[in-house]
Scaffold this active site. Sequence first.
Site, PDB file in Angstrom:
ATOM      1  N   LYS A  91     -32.190  31.612  28.185  1.00  0.00           N
ATOM      2  CA  LYS A  91     -31.197  30.303  28.120  1.00  0.00           C
ATOM      3  C   LYS A  91     -30.644  30.157  29.111  1.00  0.00           C
ATOM      4  O   LYS A  91     -30.583  29.115  29.878  1.00  0.00           O
ATOM      5  CB  LYS A  91     -30.593  30.229  26.796  1.00  0.00           C
ATOM      6  CG  LYS A  91     -29.573  29.007  26.926  1.00  0.00           C
ATOM      7  CD  LYS A  91     -30.459  27.797  26.660  1.00  0.00           C
ATOM      8  CE  LYS A  91     -29.380  26.638  26.720  1.00  0.00           C
ATOM      9  NZ  LYS A  91     -28.471  26.432  27.172  1.00  0.00           N
ATOM     10  N   SER A  97     -31.532  24.763  23.549  1.00  0.00           N
ATOM     11  CA  SER A  97     -31.294  23.672  24.835  1.00  0.00           C
ATOM     12  C   SER A  97     -31.607  22.275  24.253  1.00  0.00           C
ATOM     13  O   SER A  97     -31.725  22.084  23.150  1.00  0.00           O
ATOM     14  CB  SER A  97     -32.312  24.091  25.754  1.00  0.00           C
ATOM     15  OG  SER A  97     -32.245  23.206  26.926  1.00  0.00           O
ATOM     16  N   GLU A 122     -32.223  24.727  35.989  1.00  0.00           N
ATOM     17  CA  GLU A 122     -31.876  23.283  35.626  1.00  0.00           C
ATOM     18  C   GLU A 122     -31.086  23.049  36.991  1.00  0.00           C
ATOM     19  O   GLU A 122     -31.302  21.798  37.293  1.00  0.00           O
ATOM     20  CB  GLU A 122     -31.218  23.166  34.408  1.00  0.00           C
ATOM     21  CG  GLU A 122     -30.419  21.882  34.168  1.00  0.00           C
ATOM     22  CD  GLU A 122     -29.708  21.935  32.817  1.00  0.00           C
ATOM     23  OE1 GLU A 122     -30.194  22.441  32.005  1.00  0.00           O
ATOM     24  OE2 GLU A 122     -28.562  21.497  32.765  1.00  0.00           O
ATOM     25  N   HIS A 169     -32.734  29.480  32.249  1.00  0.00           N
ATOM     26  CA  HIS A 169     -33.030  27.782  32.135  1.00  0.00           C
ATOM     27  C   HIS A 169     -32.107  27.011  32.739  1.00  0.00           C
ATOM     28  O   HIS A 169     -32.463  26.293  33.567  1.00  0.00           O
ATOM     29  CB  HIS A 169     -33.300  27.786  30.643  1.00  0.00           C
ATOM     30  CG  HIS A 169     -33.094  26.465  30.204  1.00  0.00           C
ATOM     31  ND1 HIS A 169     -32.311  25.515  30.117  1.00  0.00           N
ATOM     32  CD2 HIS A 169     -34.273  25.497  29.942  1.00  0.00           C
ATOM     33  CE1 HIS A 169     -32.292  24.404  30.090  1.00  0.00           C
ATOM     34  NE2 HIS A 169     -33.744  24.249  29.857  1.00  0.00           N
ATOM     35  N   ASN A 170     -30.679  27.342  32.409  1.00  0.00           N
ATOM     36  CA  ASN A 170     -29.766  26.673  32.968  1.00  0.00           C
ATOM     37  C   ASN A 170     -29.729  26.712  34.676  1.00  0.00           C
ATOM     38  O   ASN A 170     -29.508  25.852  35.302  1.00  0.00           O
ATOM     39  CB  ASN A 170     -28.534  26.954  32.130  1.00  0.00           C
ATOM     40  CG  ASN A 170     -28.235  26.401  30.749  1.00  0.00           C
ATOM     41  OD1 ASN A 170     -29.388  26.424  30.297  1.00  0.00           O
ATOM     42  ND2 ASN A 170     -27.246  26.002  30.475  1.00  0.00           N
TER      43      ASN A 170
HETATM   44  P1  NBP Z   1     -17.512  22.967  20.832  1.00  0.00           P
HETATM   45  O1  NBP Z   1     -17.947  23.882  21.880  1.00  0.00           O
HETATM   46  O2  NBP Z   1     -16.708  21.804  21.246  1.00  0.00           O
HETATM   47  O3  NBP Z   1     -16.653  24.010  19.606  1.00  0.00           O
HETATM   48  C1  NBP Z   1     -15.973  23.004  18.657  1.00  0.00           C
HETATM   49  C2  NBP Z   1     -16.261  23.834  17.336  1.00  0.00           C
HETATM   50  O4  NBP Z   1     -15.887  25.143  17.452  1.00  0.00           O
HETATM   51  C3  NBP Z   1     -15.479  23.058  15.860  1.00  0.00           C
HETATM   52  O5  NBP Z   1     -16.643  23.321  14.988  1.00  0.00           O
HETATM   53  C4  NBP Z   1     -14.417  24.248  16.056  1.00  0.00           C
HETATM   54  O6  NBP Z   1     -13.750  23.911  14.753  1.00  0.00           O
HETATM   55  C5  NBP Z   1     -14.913  25.363  16.124  1.00  0.00           C
HETATM   56  N1  NBP Z   1     -13.971  26.382  16.327  1.00  0.00           N
HETATM   57  C6  NBP Z   1     -12.880  26.548  17.588  1.00  0.00           C
HETATM   58 BR1  NBP Z   1     -12.973  25.569  19.016  1.00  0.00          BR
HETATM   59  N2  NBP Z   1     -12.367  27.578  17.477  1.00  0.00           N
HETATM   60  C7  NBP Z   1     -12.467  28.283  16.306  1.00  0.00           C
HETATM   61  C8  NBP Z   1     -12.091  29.431  15.823  1.00  0.00           C
HETATM   62  N3  NBP Z   1     -11.304  30.388  16.282  1.00  0.00           N
HETATM   63  N4  NBP Z   1     -12.924  29.749  14.435  1.00  0.00           N
HETATM   64  C9  NBP Z   1     -13.819  28.924  13.970  1.00  0.00           C
HETATM   65  N5  NBP Z   1     -14.188  27.667  14.444  1.00  0.00           N
HETATM   66  C10 NBP Z   1     -13.676  27.385  15.617  1.00  0.00           C
HETATM   67  O7  NBP Z   1     -18.610  22.286  20.147  1.00  0.00           O
HETATM   68  P2  NBP Z   1     -20.120  22.024  20.655  1.00  0.00           P
HETATM   69  O8  NBP Z   1     -20.007  21.137  21.846  1.00  0.00           O
HETATM   70  O9  NBP Z   1     -20.919  21.440  19.415  1.00  0.00           O
HETATM   71  O10 NBP Z   1     -20.966  23.288  20.951  1.00  0.00           O
HETATM   72  C11 NBP Z   1     -21.188  24.305  20.229  1.00  0.00           C
HETATM   73  C12 NBP Z   1     -21.700  25.455  21.000  1.00  0.00           C
HETATM   74  O11 NBP Z   1     -22.950  25.148  21.356  1.00  0.00           O
HETATM   75  C13 NBP Z   1     -20.953  26.026  22.082  1.00  0.00           C
HETATM   76  O12 NBP Z   1     -21.059  27.554  22.161  1.00  0.00           O
HETATM   77  C14 NBP Z   1     -21.445  25.162  23.132  1.00  0.00           C
HETATM   78  O13 NBP Z   1     -21.449  25.835  24.296  1.00  0.00           O
HETATM   79  C15 NBP Z   1     -23.072  25.401  22.698  1.00  0.00           C
HETATM   80  N6  NBP Z   1     -23.800  24.186  23.409  1.00  0.00           N
HETATM   81  C16 NBP Z   1     -23.690  23.014  23.596  1.00  0.00           C
HETATM   82  C17 NBP Z   1     -24.379  22.048  24.135  1.00  0.00           C
HETATM   83  C18 NBP Z   1     -24.034  20.367  24.166  1.00  0.00           C
HETATM   84  O14 NBP Z   1     -24.767  19.739  24.966  1.00  0.00           O
HETATM   85  N7  NBP Z   1     -22.615  20.258  23.851  1.00  0.00           N
HETATM   86  C19 NBP Z   1     -25.816  22.487  24.374  1.00  0.00           C
HETATM   87  C20 NBP Z   1     -26.178  23.603  24.072  1.00  0.00           C
HETATM   88  C21 NBP Z   1     -25.355  24.610  23.549  1.00  0.00           C
HETATM   89  P3  NBP Z   1     -12.525  22.908  14.355  1.00  0.00           P
HETATM   90  O15 NBP Z   1     -13.251  21.733  13.820  1.00  0.00           O
HETATM   91  O16 NBP Z   1     -12.053  23.551  12.964  1.00  0.00           O
HETATM   92  O17 NBP Z   1     -11.899  22.726  15.396  1.00  0.00           O
END
Ligand code: NBP
Length: 480
Positions: free
Chosen positions: A182, A128, A189, A185-186
């Site tokens: 988690k 989180s 939230e 938690h959401n």
């Molecule tokens: P994203 O959810 O936007 O995912 C982007 C990443 O996934 C990139 O590294 C991309 O690689 C990779 N990817 C995809 Br899309 N398809 C793929 C595949 N088939 N094989 C390998 N890699 C693949 O990134 P994020 O916002 O950093 O979130 C990551 C995780 O964390 C998610 O599950 C999200 O729900 C969770 N999360 C996010 C937050 C937040 O605040 N954003 C908070 C807590 C948890 P590429 O660069 O090659 O396209």
Amino acid sequence: PLADIGVTGLAVMGSNLARNFARNGFVTAVHNRSYAKTKALIDEHGGDGVFVPSESAADFVASLAKPRKILIMVKAGEPTDAVIEELAALVEPDDIIIDGGNAKFADTRRRQAALAERGIHFVGCGVSGGEEGALNGPSIMPGGSAKSYESLGPILERISAHVDGAPCCTHIGTDGAGHFVKMVHNGIEYADMQLIAEAYDLLRRGAGLSPARIGQIFGEWNKGDLDSFLIEITAQVLSQVDAETGAPFVDVVVDAAGMKGTGTWTVQTALDLGIPVSGIAEAVFARGLSSAAAHRAAAAGVLPGPDGTWPIADVDAFVEDVRIALYASKIVAYAQGLDEIFAGAAEYGWDINVGAVARIWRGGCIIRAKFLNRITEAYDVSTGIELPASLLLAPYFTDAIANAQDSWRRVVAGAATAGLPTPGFAAALSYYDGLRSERLPAALIQGQRDFFGAHTYQRVDKPGTFHTLWSGDRTETQTA
Ligand code: NBP
């Protein structure tokens, strides 16, 4: 050197977590499907610590010390399955694959079971705190085997947020327990944000105060029982002025709340478990109503009712009533969320320490708040209430709600009279009154069910299962 931990998926969350590991002295292997993100991380932040970048998944896996610890931070759903499959073919028994994305806990259970058959530890890990938390210290909720936590736990605890010297990370329970917690938690939230929004609406439309003034009031509230990240940022959002128009920021934003689904999952899961999380459900429904643009446009000015005006004699007293009603409603929403955790633990065989969960939510996450200390105390294994009792039965919270009674009821009743929607406040109060009622009208519902469907009922005065011959002479029969 071989890396202590690896991160694959270097979008905003993954790269910030990788930097957090490196900054804490861990040699960090990094990998992304497309190399550009890996290169950008090294070019821009290589100085944060020791990184070991790899272009291929095979090199990435080979760069890790055993037992390997690999954190996957890719898009939830199919991408996560694809990456797990790729890694599982490269790692060895006893290695640990961690999914830090927002996975559904049922997916995590499925993945854990599949990898366990191959001798690989799979840890579904709730993270989180968004991107800021990932970089500077998130709240971390790992599930998976106790064995995996032995080597993984110290690393995660080190990079987590710390409050009063304690890490905001603990082993939640086996398989999907971390993602389950988690998820809840959401959901909490969502409820917290909805309740805050209702308080704002009461002060704005009910008392006619300006956003700037309400921002100051939230700033004051943040010094007391309500002290929390969400109250703090609410004060900041309300004091924001739009640069283009000079209008309050909240007045130029379209009033349709978005959502990504975790609140909905929390409610769906609660329905499956039979746990009334009305505060969370109302929060999800309120976002839905806010986004139902066509429905709202068609109804506005057509459906009759009071216009929200509230005859308020003493504004200060009203503000205090709203503060107290907010606090009481918030306690109920948290109590409901914790009930869902108790129910999930019972259903899936998790040994979850709810007091410890509240403790790791004190920092690094969106619902971080001072009052979580009180929840930890309430469920302290040696001195707290017996599990899985409602949080409302912990003496501190029973007292807090007892003291809130008059204000809470005045606010909910007044809002109904004035025509101001308070689904969160009202649902919380109804739940509270339902919980404490000695008799509920459910007896009548049992009668209705027996009437139309012969669903049977139990009696208060003797054991057994009964059915009344409603379409016959209406005598009672005993069926079991
Ligand atoms: P994203 O959810 O936007 O995912 C982007 C990443 O996934 C990139 O590294 C991309 O690689 C990779 N990817 C995809 Br899309 N398809 C793929 C595949 N088939 N094989 C390998 N890699 C693949 O990134 P994020 O916002 O950093 O979130 C990551 C995780 O964390 C998610 O599950 C999200 O729900 C969770 N999360 C996010 C937050 C937040 O605040 N954003 C908070 C807590 C948890 P590429 O660069 O090659 O396209």
